[in-house]
Write a protein that holds these residues in place. Structure first.
Motif, PDB file in Angstrom:
ATOM      1  N   ALA A  11      46.926   2.961  83.554  1.00 31.13           N
ATOM      2  CA  ALA A  11      46.713   1.603  84.064  1.00 31.13           C
ATOM      3  C   ALA A  11      45.407   1.490  84.831  1.00 31.13           C
ATOM      4  O   ALA A  11      44.698   0.490  84.725  1.00 31.13           O
ATOM      5  N   SER A  12      45.059   2.498  85.589  1.00 30.51           N
ATOM      6  CA  SER A  12      43.822   2.435  86.372  1.00 30.51           C
ATOM      7  C   SER A  12      42.592   2.384  85.466  1.00 30.51           C
ATOM      8  O   SER A  12      41.629   1.670  85.740  1.00 30.51           O
ATOM      9  N   VAL A  13      42.652   3.105  84.349  1.00 30.23           N
ATOM     10  CA  VAL A  13      41.527   3.077  83.392  1.00 30.23           C
ATOM     11  C   VAL A  13      41.475   1.711  82.721  1.00 30.23           C
ATOM     12  O   VAL A  13      40.391   1.139  82.540  1.00 30.23           O
ATOM     13  N   SER A  14      42.614   1.151  82.379  1.00 22.30           N
ATOM     14  CA  SER A  14      42.650  -0.183  81.760  1.00 22.30           C
ATOM     15  C   SER A  14      42.082  -1.233  82.699  1.00 22.30           C
ATOM     16  O   SER A  14      41.330  -2.120  82.269  1.00 22.30           O
ATOM     17  N   GLN A  15      42.403  -1.147  83.974  1.00 20.48           N
ATOM     18  CA  GLN A  15      41.871  -2.102  84.950  1.00 20.48           C
ATOM     19  C   GLN A  15      40.352  -1.956  85.082  1.00 20.48           C
ATOM     20  O   GLN A  15      39.623  -2.942  85.146  1.00 20.48           O
ATOM     21  N   THR A  16      39.868  -0.734  85.094  1.00 22.09           N
ATOM     22  CA  THR A  16      38.424  -0.496  85.207  1.00 22.09           C
ATOM     23  C   THR A  16      37.705  -1.046  83.989  1.00 22.09           C
ATOM     24  O   THR A  16      36.646  -1.691  84.109  1.00 22.09           O
TER      25      THR A  16
END
Length: 107
Positions: A11-16
């Motif tokens: 999720a953190s990579v998707s948000q970035t």
């Protein structure tokens, strides 16, 4: 075999990724300049890591040096063969015969 759809993205990579896409859409010219800057830095880094290229004059001088060395070696061998062939002629004996013949002519 996994396909692209099988890979899970945290999720953190998707948000970035979403934030980067938003910035690019808001400021495409800045994104292009930033990409160009990253490319220039990568090129400079790659060039700095490569050994310096030899210039044309240096290559030419090295080639001339190699050819001259080869000619010197061949010349040395030719002189050695010439000396050997002169030794084989026994010039001393022939010159002694000529000298005796000349002495006999004048005595």
């Amino acid at each position: 075999m996994k396909t692209a759809s099988d890979v899970r993205i945290p999720a953190s990579v998707s948000q970035t990724i979403a934030q980067i896409e938003g910035c690019v859409r808001k400021n495409p010219a800045g994104a292009m300049l930033m990409a160009a800057g990253v490319g220039v830095v990568a090129m400079l880094l790659a060039r700095a890591l490569q050994p310096p290229p030899r210039n044309r004059a240096q290559r030419l001088l090295e080639e001339i040096h190699e050819r001259l060395n080869h000619l010197v070696e061949e010349g040395g061998h030719a002189v050695a063969r010439g000396v050997e062939s002169v030794e084989d002629l026994h010039l001393e004996r022939k010159l002694d015969k000529i000298a005796r013949s000349l002495k006999n002519l004048f005595h």
